[in-house]
Motif scaffolding. Structure first.
Motif, PDB file in Angstrom:
ATOM      1  N   SER A 219    -113.497  34.306 -46.575  1.00 22.82           N
ATOM      2  CA  SER A 219    -114.910  33.916 -46.480  1.00 22.82           C
ATOM      3  C   SER A 219    -115.171  32.542 -47.087  1.00 22.82           C
ATOM      4  N   ARG A 220    -114.282  32.083 -47.956  1.00 17.82           N
ATOM      5  CA  ARG A 220    -114.451  30.769 -48.581  1.00 17.82           C
ATOM      6  C   ARG A 220    -113.600  29.685 -47.919  1.00 17.82           C
ATOM      7  N   MET A 221    -112.878  30.027 -46.872  1.00 21.92           N
ATOM      8  CA  MET A 221    -111.944  29.083 -46.249  1.00 21.92           C
ATOM      9  C   MET A 221    -112.607  28.222 -45.190  1.00 21.92           C
ATOM     10  N   SER A 222    -112.128  26.990 -45.096  1.00 23.99           N
ATOM     11  CA  SER A 222    -112.532  26.097 -44.013  1.00 23.99           C
ATOM     12  C   SER A 222    -111.749  26.509 -42.758  1.00 23.99           C
ATOM     13  N   LYS A 223    -112.071  25.906 -41.638  1.00 23.43           N
ATOM     14  CA  LYS A 223    -111.360  26.215 -40.404  1.00 23.43           C
ATOM     15  C   LYS A 223    -109.871  25.888 -40.553  1.00 23.43           C
ATOM     16  N   ALA A 224    -109.561  24.738 -41.136  1.00 20.72           N
ATOM     17  CA  ALA A 224    -108.155  24.337 -41.328  1.00 20.72           C
ATOM     18  C   ALA A 224    -107.427  25.332 -42.233  1.00 20.72           C
ATOM     19  N   GLU A 225    -108.093  25.795 -43.276  1.00 16.47           N
ATOM     20  CA  GLU A 225    -107.476  26.766 -44.180  1.00 16.47           C
ATOM     21  C   GLU A 225    -107.265  28.104 -43.483  1.00 16.47           C
ATOM     22  N   LEU A 226    -108.218  28.506 -42.631  1.00 16.96           N
ATOM     23  CA  LEU A 226    -108.051  29.739 -41.863  1.00 16.96           C
ATOM     24  C   LEU A 226    -106.844  29.627 -40.934  1.00 16.96           C
ATOM     25  N   LEU A 227    -106.718  28.491 -40.245  1.00 21.52           N
ATOM     26  CA  LEU A 227    -105.576  28.285 -39.355  1.00 21.52           C
ATOM     27  C   LEU A 227    -104.264  28.416 -40.118  1.00 21.52           C
ATOM     28  N   ASP A 228    -104.163  27.765 -41.277  1.00 24.69           N
ATOM     29  CA  ASP A 228    -102.941  27.839 -42.083  1.00 24.69           C
ATOM     30  C   ASP A 228    -102.664  29.262 -42.553  1.00 24.69           C
TER      31      ASP A 228
ATOM     32  N   LYS B 205     -99.419  31.671 -41.589  1.00 28.92           N
ATOM     33  CA  LYS B 205     -98.595  32.277 -42.642  1.00 28.92           C
ATOM     34  C   LYS B 205     -98.528  33.793 -42.457  1.00 28.92           C
ATOM     35  N   ALA B 206     -99.665  34.428 -42.203  1.00 30.41           N
ATOM     36  CA  ALA B 206     -99.691  35.881 -41.990  1.00 30.41           C
ATOM     37  C   ALA B 206     -98.900  36.267 -40.746  1.00 30.41           C
ATOM     38  N   ASN B 207     -99.017  35.469 -39.680  1.00 29.15           N
ATOM     39  CA  ASN B 207     -98.259  35.747 -38.458  1.00 29.15           C
ATOM     40  C   ASN B 207     -96.754  35.712 -38.728  1.00 29.15           C
ATOM     41  N   ARG B 208     -96.304  34.685 -39.467  1.00 26.05           N
ATOM     42  CA  ARG B 208     -94.874  34.585 -39.784  1.00 26.05           C
ATOM     43  C   ARG B 208     -94.411  35.815 -40.571  1.00 26.05           C
ATOM     44  N   ALA B 209     -95.214  36.238 -41.548  1.00 17.90           N
ATOM     45  CA  ALA B 209     -94.850  37.404 -42.356  1.00 17.90           C
ATOM     46  C   ALA B 209     -94.793  38.674 -41.505  1.00 17.90           C
ATOM     47  N   LYS B 210     -95.785  38.864 -40.643  1.00 17.14           N
ATOM     48  CA  LYS B 210     -95.824  40.061 -39.784  1.00 17.14           C
ATOM     49  C   LYS B 210     -94.643  40.067 -38.817  1.00 17.14           C
ATOM     50  N   THR B 211     -94.295  38.900 -38.278  1.00 21.44           N
ATOM     51  CA  THR B 211     -93.159  38.811 -37.357  1.00 21.44           C
ATOM     52  C   THR B 211     -91.849  39.128 -38.081  1.00 21.44           C
ATOM     53  N   ARG B 212     -91.665  38.571 -39.278  1.00 19.09           N
ATOM     54  CA  ARG B 212     -90.468  38.878 -40.068  1.00 19.09           C
ATOM     55  C   ARG B 212     -90.368  40.382 -40.333  1.00 19.09           C
TER      56      ARG B 212
ATOM     57  N   ASP C 152    -104.497  29.614 -31.817  1.00 19.54           N
ATOM     58  CA  ASP C 152    -105.366  28.794 -30.980  1.00 19.54           C
ATOM     59  C   ASP C 152    -106.247  27.902 -31.852  1.00 19.54           C
ATOM     60  N   GLU C 153    -105.881  26.651 -31.976  1.00 19.34           N
ATOM     61  CA  GLU C 153    -106.619  25.715 -32.820  1.00 19.34           C
ATOM     62  C   GLU C 153    -107.969  25.317 -32.228  1.00 19.34           C
ATOM     63  N   GLN C 154    -108.201  25.667 -30.973  1.00 16.34           N
ATOM     64  CA  GLN C 154    -109.480  25.373 -30.315  1.00 16.34           C
ATOM     65  C   GLN C 154    -110.490  26.502 -30.496  1.00 16.34           C
ATOM     66  N   ALA C 155    -110.058  27.600 -31.090  1.00 11.57           N
ATOM     67  CA  ALA C 155    -110.940  28.751 -31.298  1.00 11.57           C
ATOM     68  C   ALA C 155    -112.044  28.405 -32.296  1.00 11.57           C
ATOM     69  N   SER C 156    -113.129  29.138 -32.213  1.00 13.09           N
ATOM     70  CA  SER C 156    -114.237  28.927 -33.145  1.00 13.09           C
ATOM     71  C   SER C 156    -113.846  29.410 -34.543  1.00 13.09           C
ATOM     72  N   LYS C 157    -114.530  28.897 -35.542  1.00  7.71           N
ATOM     73  CA  LYS C 157    -114.277  29.324 -36.920  1.00  7.71           C
ATOM     74  C   LYS C 157    -114.560  30.821 -37.054  1.00  7.71           C
ATOM     75  N   ARG C 158    -115.594  31.289 -36.370  1.00 15.95           N
ATOM     76  CA  ARG C 158    -115.944  32.719 -36.412  1.00 15.95           C
ATOM     77  C   ARG C 158    -114.787  33.574 -35.898  1.00 15.95           C
ATOM     78  N   HIS C 159    -114.201  33.146 -34.785  1.00 19.34           N
ATOM     79  CA  HIS C 159    -113.071  33.883 -34.213  1.00 19.34           C
ATOM     80  C   HIS C 159    -111.891  33.892 -35.187  1.00 19.34           C
ATOM     81  N   LEU C 160    -111.607  32.733 -35.777  1.00 17.80           N
ATOM     82  CA  LEU C 160    -110.511  32.648 -36.742  1.00 17.80           C
ATOM     83  C   LEU C 160    -110.786  33.537 -37.956  1.00 17.80           C
ATOM     84  N   TYR C 161    -112.037  33.559 -38.393  1.00 19.52           N
ATOM     85  CA  TYR C 161    -112.415  34.433 -39.508  1.00 19.52           C
ATOM     86  C   TYR C 161    -112.147  35.897 -39.139  1.00 19.52           C
TER      87      TYR C 161
END
Length: 124
Positions: A99-108, A112-119, A78-87
């Motif tokens: 903790s050092r990531m921007s919102k865009a970096e958190l999304l990426d 990546k983690a979702n793809r790995a968990k799904t695999r 959900d790209e509309q989620a808050s940064k806190r939620h993504l964190y």
């Protein structure tokens, strides 16, 4: 999908069945079902859960546009989620350096983690 909540499974099944009636079995029916799912749920690891605060609506540019107009997919995040939620999701997924990531970096990182968990889940 089977690791997701029953209401998420039900949403996907109902949307898929309806799309099969309209378009026939195949990729388009699956895209329609996932589009419907993304309006209330977000992908976390290998399952789908309700969006932050029960928010409804498109998760990413592609799901906000009519079919055929293209756009980038958020892969269920959900790209509309808050940064806190993504964190918080990044913490749940055990993503290092969150903790050092921007919102865009958190999304990426979450994608990546979702793809790995799904695999990983599919290989079991």
């Amino acid at each position: 999908m089977e690791r997701s909540a029953k209401d998420a499974q039900r949403t996907w099944i109902k949307a898929h069945d309806s799309a099969v009636k309209q378009y026939g079995e195949g990729e388009r029916a699956h895209r329609v079902a996932f589009g419907a799912l993304k309006h209330k749920y977000e992908k976390v690891g290998d399952h789908w859960q309700r969006k932050e605060g029960g928010r409804k609506g498109p998760s990413d540019p592609r799901s906000a546009r009519p079919r055929g107009q293209g756009g980038r997919s958020g892969e269920g995040v959900d790209e509309q989620a808050s940064k806190r939620h993504l964190y918080d999701l990044a913490r749940d997924l055990d993503i290092d350096g969150r903790s050092r990531m921007s919102k865009a970096e958190l999304l990426d990182a979450i994608r990546k983690a979702n793809r790995a968990k799904t695999r990983e889940a599919r290989s079991r």
